[in-house]
Design an enzyme around this catalytic site. Structure first.
Site, PDB file in Angstrom:
ATOM      1  N   THR A  28      12.980  34.537  13.572  1.00 61.00           N
ATOM      2  CA  THR A  28      12.556  33.801  12.377  1.00 61.00           C
ATOM      3  C   THR A  28      11.059  34.003  12.136  1.00 61.00           C
ATOM      4  O   THR A  28      10.631  34.343  11.028  1.00 61.00           O
ATOM      5  CB  THR A  28      12.879  32.296  12.524  1.00 61.00           C
ATOM      6  OG1 THR A  28      14.222  32.168  13.002  1.00 61.00           O
ATOM      7  CG2 THR A  28      12.753  31.574  11.196  1.00 61.00           C
ATOM      8  N   ASP A  80       5.939  29.192  15.190  1.00 61.60           N
ATOM      9  CA  ASP A  80       6.936  29.678  16.145  1.00 61.60           C
ATOM     10  C   ASP A  80       8.310  29.183  15.724  1.00 61.60           C
ATOM     11  O   ASP A  80       8.428  28.318  14.843  1.00 61.60           O
ATOM     12  CB  ASP A  80       6.586  29.196  17.568  1.00 61.60           C
ATOM     13  CG  ASP A  80       7.124  30.144  18.635  1.00 61.60           C
ATOM     14  OD1 ASP A  80       8.038  30.936  18.330  1.00 61.60           O
ATOM     15  OD2 ASP A  80       6.628  30.094  19.774  1.00 61.60           O
ATOM     16  N   LYS A  93      13.255  25.821  23.496  1.00 61.68           N
ATOM     17  CA  LYS A  93      12.859  27.163  23.073  1.00 61.68           C
ATOM     18  C   LYS A  93      13.142  28.135  24.183  1.00 61.68           C
ATOM     19  O   LYS A  93      13.417  27.751  25.308  1.00 61.68           O
ATOM     20  CB  LYS A  93      11.343  27.187  22.789  1.00 61.68           C
ATOM     21  CG  LYS A  93      11.002  26.706  21.393  1.00 61.68           C
ATOM     22  CD  LYS A  93       9.524  26.858  21.094  1.00 61.68           C
ATOM     23  CE  LYS A  93       8.993  28.266  21.198  1.00 61.68           C
ATOM     24  NZ  LYS A  93       9.691  29.252  20.384  1.00 61.68           N
ATOM     25  N   GLU A 102       4.484  31.073  25.174  1.00 63.09           N
ATOM     26  CA  GLU A 102       4.674  30.263  23.951  1.00 63.09           C
ATOM     27  C   GLU A 102       4.179  28.837  24.165  1.00 63.09           C
ATOM     28  O   GLU A 102       3.564  28.243  23.275  1.00 63.09           O
ATOM     29  CB  GLU A 102       6.158  30.212  23.569  1.00 63.09           C
ATOM     30  CG  GLU A 102       6.686  31.512  23.012  1.00 63.09           C
ATOM     31  CD  GLU A 102       8.163  31.435  22.665  1.00 63.09           C
ATOM     32  OE1 GLU A 102       8.553  32.061  21.685  1.00 63.09           O
ATOM     33  OE2 GLU A 102       8.934  30.758  23.362  1.00 63.09           O
ATOM     34  N   LYS A 120      19.870  25.096  13.795  1.00 62.25           N
ATOM     35  CA  LYS A 120      19.130  24.697  15.005  1.00 62.25           C
ATOM     36  C   LYS A 120      18.939  23.173  15.122  1.00 62.25           C
ATOM     37  O   LYS A 120      18.425  22.690  16.112  1.00 62.25           O
ATOM     38  CB  LYS A 120      17.750  25.371  15.020  1.00 62.25           C
ATOM     39  CG  LYS A 120      17.770  26.897  14.889  1.00 62.25           C
ATOM     40  CD  LYS A 120      18.301  27.535  16.149  1.00 62.25           C
ATOM     41  CE  LYS A 120      18.288  29.046  16.096  1.00 62.25           C
ATOM     42  NZ  LYS A 120      17.004  29.657  16.241  1.00 62.25           N
TER      43      LYS A 120
HETATM   44  C1  A5P Z   1      11.527  33.107  22.112  1.00 64.54           C
HETATM   45  O1  A5P Z   1      11.279  33.069  23.475  1.00 64.54           O
HETATM   46  C2  A5P Z   1      12.251  31.873  21.686  1.00 64.54           C
HETATM   47  O2  A5P Z   1      11.572  30.702  21.994  1.00 64.54           O
HETATM   48  C3  A5P Z   1      12.576  31.880  20.222  1.00 64.54           C
HETATM   49  O3  A5P Z   1      11.508  31.318  19.529  1.00 64.54           O
HETATM   50  C4  A5P Z   1      13.817  31.101  20.001  1.00 64.54           C
HETATM   51  O4  A5P Z   1      14.799  31.632  20.847  1.00 64.54           O
HETATM   52  C5  A5P Z   1      14.312  31.096  18.563  1.00 64.54           C
HETATM   53  O5  A5P Z   1      14.371  32.354  18.048  1.00 64.54           O
HETATM   54  P1  A5P Z   1      15.146  32.812  16.736  1.00 64.54           P
HETATM   55  O6  A5P Z   1      14.302  32.455  15.574  1.00 64.54           O
HETATM   56  O7  A5P Z   1      15.280  34.284  16.970  1.00 64.54           O
HETATM   57  O8  A5P Z   1      16.475  32.133  16.719  1.00 64.54           O
END
Ligand code: A5P
Length: 224
Positions: A28, A80, A93, A102, A120
């Site tokens: 995303t 993020d 996450k 992160e 989500k």
């Molecule tokens: C990365 O380590 C993750 O924290 C991602 O931010 C999390 O999995 C969500 O990602 P998507 O936007 O790809 O679903």
């Protein structure tokens, strides 16, 4: 409609000239990074701190000048994504595996904006997604045993036949809970296990969550 693109791009409205930006990791936030890159080409002056090697490469390819937390320990804004968001804007996450970086970047930020599609949103963390925990490879089985005592099913993340390795050279144990009743206590309990580097609970960190829905974007703000 591409909801990830919709919210990923919308978050860039909060980016201002001169900011130090935390650049998250995931499918995303990559849309935010593409858009920031386009604005940089037309004169926007920002510095990015990537939260993973993947994001570092993407940001470089997009032409975003980069820095790091040692040069800029105070970050203006982090964008993020997340795996789960509860009604208090607490998150899980890191199914992408970048949790340690992160979390440090989010913790060092004055503001954090989270971009997600509506899939989500959850009533309780731990109901959709397992909770990732980054551990030292040296003692991963000890950590797994201790994590099991916290009423979850802890499974070593694999990449093919080998253990998945984070950008920091550590392992991830994915902990499947039947819903997390008390995220604050759980975070404390997990992080007190020797050999655990961090876990994927992001509590009280998100200031704004932009939720991409078929009808448009819903903006959720932390209640202080
Ligand atoms: C990365 O380590 C993750 O924290 C991602 O931010 C999390 O999995 C969500 O990602 P998507 O936007 O790809 O679903």
């Amino acid at each position: 409609m591409n909801l990830k693109k919709l919210v990923g791009e919308a978050a860039v409205e909060y980016v201002k000239d001169g900011m130090v930006l935390g650049l998250g990791t995931g499918s995303t936030v990559r849309y935010s990074i593409f858009k920031i890159g386009k604005l940089v080409k037309t004169g926007l002056k920002v510095l990015g701190i990537p939260t993973s090697k993947g994001t570092e490469k993407l940001a470089k390819d997009c032409g975003i000048p980069l820095t790091n937390l040692n040069e800029h320990p105070e970050v203006d804004l982090t964008i993020d994504c997340a795996d789960e968001v509860d009604p208090n804007l607490n998150l899980t996450k890191c199914m992408g595996g970048a949790l340690f970086r992160e979390k440090i970047v989010a913790n060092s930020s004055k503001e954090m904006i989270v971009v997600v599609d509506e899939s989500k949103m959850v009533e309780k963390l731990g109901t959709k997604s397992p909770l990732p925990v980054e551990v030292l490879p040296f003692s991963w089985k000890v950590c797994q045993r201790k994590l099991r005592e916290l009423d979850c099913v802890p499974t070593l993340r694999k990449k093919g036949k080998r253990a998945y390795e984070t950008d920091n050279g550590n392992y991830i144990i994915d902990c499947k809970f039947e819903g997390i009743e008390d995220p604050k206590n759980l975070e404390r309990d997990i992080n007190s296990i020797l050999g655990v580097l961090e876990n994927g609970l992001f509590l009280d960190l998100a200031d704004i969550v932009l939720v991409g829905k078929i009808g448009g974007i819903e903006k959720l703000r932390k209640i202080i």
